[in-house]
Design a protein around this motif. Structure first.
Motif, PDB file in Angstrom:
ATOM      1  N   UNK A 117      48.770  41.594  28.599  1.00 18.04           N
ATOM      2  CA  UNK A 117      48.573  42.967  28.124  1.00 18.04           C
ATOM      3  C   UNK A 117      48.875  43.939  29.262  1.00 18.04           C
ATOM      4  N   UNK A 118      49.377  45.123  28.895  1.00 21.14           N
ATOM      5  CA  UNK A 118      49.724  46.109  29.919  1.00 21.14           C
ATOM      6  C   UNK A 118      49.151  47.496  29.685  1.00 21.14           C
ATOM      7  N   UNK A 119      48.686  47.753  28.451  1.00 23.19           N
ATOM      8  CA  UNK A 119      48.120  49.061  28.131  1.00 23.19           C
ATOM      9  C   UNK A 119      49.148  50.182  28.256  1.00 23.19           C
ATOM     10  N   UNK A 138      45.614  38.446  24.655  1.00 22.12           N
ATOM     11  CA  UNK A 138      45.472  39.906  24.633  1.00 22.12           C
ATOM     12  C   UNK A 138      46.855  40.567  24.644  1.00 22.12           C
ATOM     13  N   UNK A 160      37.747  37.121  21.065  1.00 23.90           N
ATOM     14  CA  UNK A 160      37.597  38.165  22.086  1.00 23.90           C
ATOM     15  C   UNK A 160      38.956  38.640  22.597  1.00 23.90           C
ATOM     16  N   UNK A 161      39.899  37.721  22.763  1.00 24.01           N
ATOM     17  CA  UNK A 161      41.227  38.126  23.224  1.00 24.01           C
ATOM     18  C   UNK A 161      41.888  39.076  22.249  1.00 24.01           C
ATOM     19  N   UNK A 204      39.957  42.503  22.373  1.00 22.57           N
ATOM     20  CA  UNK A 204      40.253  43.281  23.575  1.00 22.57           C
ATOM     21  C   UNK A 204      41.716  43.719  23.641  1.00 22.57           C
ATOM     22  N   UNK A 236      31.047  44.388  22.935  1.00 22.16           N
ATOM     23  CA  UNK A 236      32.266  43.731  23.431  1.00 22.16           C
ATOM     24  C   UNK A 236      33.481  44.643  23.286  1.00 22.16           C
ATOM     25  N   UNK A 279      33.776  47.673  25.779  1.00 25.57           N
ATOM     26  CA  UNK A 279      34.213  47.416  27.155  1.00 25.57           C
ATOM     27  C   UNK A 279      35.626  47.961  27.348  1.00 25.57           C
ATOM     28  N   UNK A 280      36.443  47.879  26.300  1.00 27.47           N
ATOM     29  CA  UNK A 280      37.846  48.273  26.419  1.00 27.47           C
ATOM     30  C   UNK A 280      38.161  49.634  25.805  1.00 27.47           C
TER      31      UNK A 280
END
Lengths: 351, 351
Positions: B141-143, B210, B244-245, B248, B287, B290-291
């Motif tokens: 992931x890089x956002x 992610x 979770x991956x 997120x 959870x 957090x992101x």
């Protein structure tokens, strides 16, 4: 789980990538396998010692070419670069090593065996390519056969690349010195090279991460205590999946929180701030307790960029803030964490 | 992300595995792609209709052999068995389908292309084997490039196999009926077969989950709203890593909680009790936050094993307990959830 890796006389290549984070595989091998490391290949540092460049490793020399380390029988890729690729300018060196009949060992995501040129050269020369991250994990977790007389300790962190492997090795060695039958269990490429076995958990198919973690427990629970290396962080946007699968598959009794002093943002994603350590402790404990009773029992402070005095003050302050024993395992030794593990072991009435 | 799957005339095989959970791939294809399903192959049910056996699918017939559905040009493996293997007694049927030049489509973990006998037969006949779970995801992931004018909705659950895909499809269809440019985004083998594309996230290498989820957002964010199918559960010992991956990587703005009414233990691990729904909501919100800021906006109750009256009472009671709109999307339609999404969209001032 990987079969045991063959031992040998290693030449480690870091050429052009000698910073403390990128060269972490090299630094850990020099720290924990010095008797097997013949030299480190980096042209800019040739002539210096590992102690001078890495701050560890004594007189192990840096050399400029394969010809300068003729007694080495394997070339180990000593870096963990973002993206996981072999640097382009290393390709001729790797091909030369294959021509010299050296085994090539890599922990990169890009597998050597998937590289047509490396594969062909190796086949021609009868040379072995060892991809530490390669695995064929295909089992889900089952919760069967887990012994409740082996204490499971797991290192966790607020971020990736902050010293979980080192803390795990030092803690398991400290436990052994204290007379405990303890084992370090590796879950990453560097740890696997140090330990000679383990599971490259971040390259396991996501459905099978918890199953692979469970198998690490089953394979090592004959020991009184296992210290399983953590991976990534529940707070890292890239790797939280790996971290939770490992945490839930292992069902640890106790966690050791690791962090690098002075770091304020996510490694590799510097626009994202790190959370307060209190929040880190709380979220890990909540997450772990979904599967098994568990608590954080100590803090491993990585103070590599600070003075002895600053690190001592940090440990004292963080220990007070979190109400937990805190130390820098490299500077202070792991004894405070050893005591915390022994305390938990006694409290849970383990053998 | 998978390329779009070719459309065709499907014969779905469920032979001997017709229960509601194992045959979920078949049931969802019959529900959402009825115009493409020629028949379902199960010898015990031959002569009946899908409506009689599955409670959905109208007059689509059950047949006893490939010869009974000559107009089908592809055989689709219609089950998701624990372990992910092709039942042994299906092998001759699959080989016969290959001999009849039918494309074989499978969403199982055990890939058709890794089976030497299937691979050789297919090569000899010039037949295509399509493994829906196959992927080559290798990006973290890089956002980067994420638009904040596409509302990201994600279905989550207390357990696996409880209706996240159905809730996601129904909600996205409901949004379209309400005039919103919405899209269903598939993350599992059944959803991918229904949608004709998506990412089989539970078979992605853990380090890249992610990243693969982020790419689903980047590929679909031209829509006003995306409804991304969830996988597994943060409370499932086997699959929490996948969940979770995905959570997120997607960074959803809103979550829809799914659960199956009457279920009290983890699917496939019946010694483990399910947590209270309040705890489920709290841990998912913690959870996700957090992101990215995120909250649960509604509940999709899967009441397939209960009467209309019992399901209506459950929805009312759970809605009051959690302070959230609750409905069974199959019985009641998804309108309550559509309203919740429109409310969030307005609150966040999205286009």
């Amino acid at each position: 789980m990987n079969a045991m890796l063959p031992q040998g006389r290693m030449l480690i290549i870091t050429d052009g990538h000698n910073d403390l984070h990128t060269a972490k595989t090299a630094i850990c091998l020099v720290r924990y396998r010095p008797q097997q490391v013949v030299a480190v290949l980096d042209r800019q540092s040739a002539g210096k010692t590992c102690q001078e460049v890495f701050g560890v490793g004594g007189r192990i020399p840096f050399v400029a070419s394969l010809a300068d380390a003729p007694e080495a029988d394997r070339l180990v890729i000593g870096i963990a670069p973002p993206g996981g690729k072999v640097p382009r300018h290393w390709r001729p060196i790797i091909l030369e090593a294959i021509a010299r009949k050296m085994t090539i060992v890599s922990g990169l995501h890009d597998l050597l065996r998937d590289d047509a040129e490396f594969r062909q050269s190796a086949a021609e020369q009868g040379v072995r390519l060892i991809d530490v991250r390669d695995n064929d994990e295909h089992d889900v977790a089952n919760r069967l056969g887990i012994r409740e007389d082996c204490l499971r300790i797991h290192t966790i962190a607020n971020d990736c690349s902050c010293g979980k492997m080192v803390a795990s090795v030092e803690l398991s060695e400290g436990l052994k010195r204290a007379g405990v039958d303890a084992a370090f269990v590796a879950t990453g490429q560097t740890g696997i090279l140090v330990a000679g076995g383990g599971c490259p958990i971040d390259r396991v198919i996501s459905d099978f991460v918890a199953g692979a973690a469970e198998k690490l427990v089953l394979a090592n629970q004959q020991h009184q205590v296992i210290v399983v290396e953590g991976q990534g962080s529940l707070f890292h946007p890239r790797y939280s999946c790996v971290t939770l699968g490992l945490l839930h598959g292992l069902m640890p009794h106790g966690l050791v929180l690791c962090y690098e002093m002075g770091r304020t943002t996510i490694f590799g994603m510097e626009s994202i701030p790190l959370p307060p350590l209190e929040k880190v402790v709380e979220y890990y404990e909540t997450s772990a307790n979904i599967m098994h009773p568990c608590r954080v029992i100590g803090v491993a402070v990585n103070g590599q960029r600070f003075s002895d005095e600053a690190v001592a003050a940090e440990c004292q302050q963080v220990g007070r803030r979190l109400g937990l024993p805190a130390c820098d395992v490299i500077r202070h030794g792991p004894e405070k964490l050893v005591e915390a593990v022994l305390g938990l072991k006694k409290q849970l009435r383990f053998r």
